[in-house]
Design a protein around this motif. Structure first.
Motif, PDB file in Angstrom:
ATOM      1  N   ALA A   1       0.870  -0.979   0.013  1.00 12.53           N
ATOM      2  CA  ALA A   1       0.051  -0.135  -0.064  1.00 12.53           C
ATOM      3  C   ALA A   1       0.858   1.308   0.231  1.00 12.53           C
ATOM      4  O   ALA A   1       0.406   2.271  -0.690  1.00 12.53           O
TER       5      ALA A   1
ATOM      6  N   ARG B   1       1.935   1.583  -3.642  1.00 10.88           N
ATOM      7  CA  ARG B   1       0.920   1.803  -4.831  1.00 10.88           C
ATOM      8  C   ARG B   1      -0.352   2.279  -4.432  1.00 10.88           C
ATOM      9  O   ARG B   1      -1.290   2.636  -5.313  1.00 10.88           O
ATOM     10  N   GLY B   2      -0.467   2.668  -3.019  1.00 10.97           N
ATOM     11  CA  GLY B   2      -1.839   3.003  -2.639  1.00 10.97           C
ATOM     12  C   GLY B   2      -2.618   1.952  -2.148  1.00 10.97           C
ATOM     13  O   GLY B   2      -2.643   0.960  -2.354  1.00 10.97           O
ATOM     14  N   LEU B   3      -3.669   2.579  -1.705  1.00  8.39           N
ATOM     15  CA  LEU B   3      -4.780   1.554  -1.143  1.00  8.39           C
ATOM     16  C   LEU B   3      -6.061   1.745  -1.692  1.00  8.39           C
ATOM     17  O   LEU B   3      -6.561   2.824  -1.807  1.00  8.39           O
ATOM     18  N   ARG B   4      -6.837   0.914  -2.055  1.00  9.46           N
ATOM     19  CA  ARG B   4      -8.354   0.987  -2.602  1.00  9.46           C
ATOM     20  C   ARG B   4      -9.240   0.321  -1.458  1.00  9.46           C
ATOM     21  O   ARG B   4      -8.931  -0.902  -1.243  1.00  9.46           O
TER      22      ARG B   4
ATOM     23  N   GLU C   1     -13.280  -0.538  -0.759  1.00 10.29           N
ATOM     24  CA  GLU C   1     -14.880  -0.747  -1.216  1.00 10.29           C
ATOM     25  C   GLU C   1     -15.629  -0.297  -0.156  1.00 10.29           C
ATOM     26  O   GLU C   1     -15.537  -0.577   0.939  1.00 10.29           O
TER      27      GLU C   1
ATOM     28  N   GLU D   1     -18.935   1.748  -3.682  1.00 10.60           N
ATOM     29  CA  GLU D   1     -17.703   2.737  -4.413  1.00 10.60           C
ATOM     30  C   GLU D   1     -16.466   2.310  -3.901  1.00 10.60           C
ATOM     31  O   GLU D   1     -16.317   1.616  -2.940  1.00 10.60           O
ATOM     32  N   ARG D   2     -15.429   2.682  -4.844  1.00 10.38           N
ATOM     33  CA  ARG D   2     -14.068   2.467  -4.560  1.00 10.38           C
ATOM     34  C   ARG D   2     -13.476   3.704  -4.041  1.00 10.38           C
ATOM     35  O   ARG D   2     -13.398   4.710  -4.967  1.00 10.38           O
ATOM     36  N   LEU D   3     -13.047   3.564  -2.866  1.00 11.13           N
ATOM     37  CA  LEU D   3     -12.298   4.782  -2.275  1.00 11.13           C
ATOM     38  C   LEU D   3     -10.700   4.792  -2.627  1.00 11.13           C
ATOM     39  O   LEU D   3     -10.454   3.641  -2.162  1.00 11.13           O
ATOM     40  N   ARG D   4     -10.030   5.745  -3.007  1.00 13.31           N
ATOM     41  CA  ARG D   4      -8.554   5.446  -3.061  1.00 13.31           C
ATOM     42  C   ARG D   4      -7.791   6.351  -2.174  1.00 13.31           C
ATOM     43  O   ARG D   4      -8.157   7.655  -2.037  1.00 13.31           O
ATOM     44  N   VAL D   5      -6.658   5.891  -1.549  1.00 14.74           N
ATOM     45  CA  VAL D   5      -5.924   6.388  -0.466  1.00 14.74           C
ATOM     46  C   VAL D   5      -4.624   6.423  -1.141  1.00 14.74           C
ATOM     47  O   VAL D   5      -4.084   5.410  -1.619  1.00 14.74           O
ATOM     48  N   PRO D   6      -4.146   7.518  -1.405  1.00 17.04           N
ATOM     49  CA  PRO D   6      -2.727   7.786  -2.137  1.00 17.04           C
ATOM     50  C   PRO D   6      -1.526   7.096  -1.155  1.00 17.04           C
ATOM     51  O   PRO D   6      -1.681   7.283   0.148  1.00 17.04           O
TER      52      PRO D   6
END
Length: 217
Positions: free
Chosen positions: A165, A168-171, A173, A177-182
């Motif tokens: 993570a 690549r970051g974290l996704r 659910e 929805e799919r929330l994206r964490v940088p």
């Protein structure tokens, strides 16, 4: 709202609570000044339920006094045009009477909620806070807690998942929805990541936020 009108409103709202719930509760005592937090800027106390020491009650039923800080209500109304003094007086009085009822029953639920709310304000203000405070809120499900309208979703990552993570970051659910964490937001843990309006809210009111709490397992 003028002080005299505030005192009248407070008395009306106090007496509107059924007498069986007000038994053993005195007040409301209205204090003209505001009550500001010693360490959290802009954080005002609206009300407080103060129990009377049993050494002064002579064996009578548990007694408490409800205090309201008029200046705190005025200060909040000046900062927030949507702050409804009448509605907040009603909510505060009922909240403080609930403190009396739960204290008499030996229940810590509301005290825990208040403690969690204070820690949340400390976090938002950039002050040191207890990282597990949200667990004092109401349990909504597996790894999910509520503080008022905000929801806290705890995400536990093992060492390998955390390393990926952070590259690549974290996704995540969430309700379809799919929330994206940088990746950069995971440099230090626990990480509190807010998604505005993704929580719950009262009908017609503010939608709460979703706070992802990322921790290492």
């Amino acid at each position: 709202m003028r002080l005299r009108a505030f005192v009248r409103l407070a008395r009306e709202e106090f007496e509107a609570v059924p007498e069986e719930f007000r038994r053993g509760v005195a007040g409301p005592v209205v204090v003209r000044r505001s009550r500001r937090h010693r360490r959290i800027p802009g954080y005002c106390t609206l009300g407080m339920c103060v129990p009377v020491s049993t050494m002064f009650t002579l064996g009578e039923e548990h007694l408490s006094t409800v205090f309201l800080w008029y200046g705190s209500f005025v200060s909040c109304a000046m900062r927030d045009p949507g702050f409804d003094i009448a509605a907040e007086v009603r909510e505060t009085i009922r909240h403080e009477i609930r403190h009396h009822i739960e204290d008499r029953a030996g229940s810590p639920a509301l005290r825990n909620e208040d403690a969690a709310e204070e820690q949340d304000e400390r976090r938002r203000s950039g002050l040191p806070f207890e990282p597990g405070y949200y667990r004092l809120g109401e349990r909504e499900g597996k790894d999910l807690w509520r503080l008022h309208d905000d929801l806290f979703l705890e995400i536990l990552l093992d060492h390998g998942s955390l390393a990926r993570a952070r590259r690549r970051g974290l996704r995540v659910e969430w309700r379809g929805e799919r929330l994206r964490v940088p990746a950069g937001d995971l440099a230090s843990l626990p990480a509190f990541l807010e998604f505005e309006g993704e929580g719950d809210g009262e009908e017609g009111g503010r939608a709460g936020d979703l706070v992802l709490v990322v921790r290492e397992r």
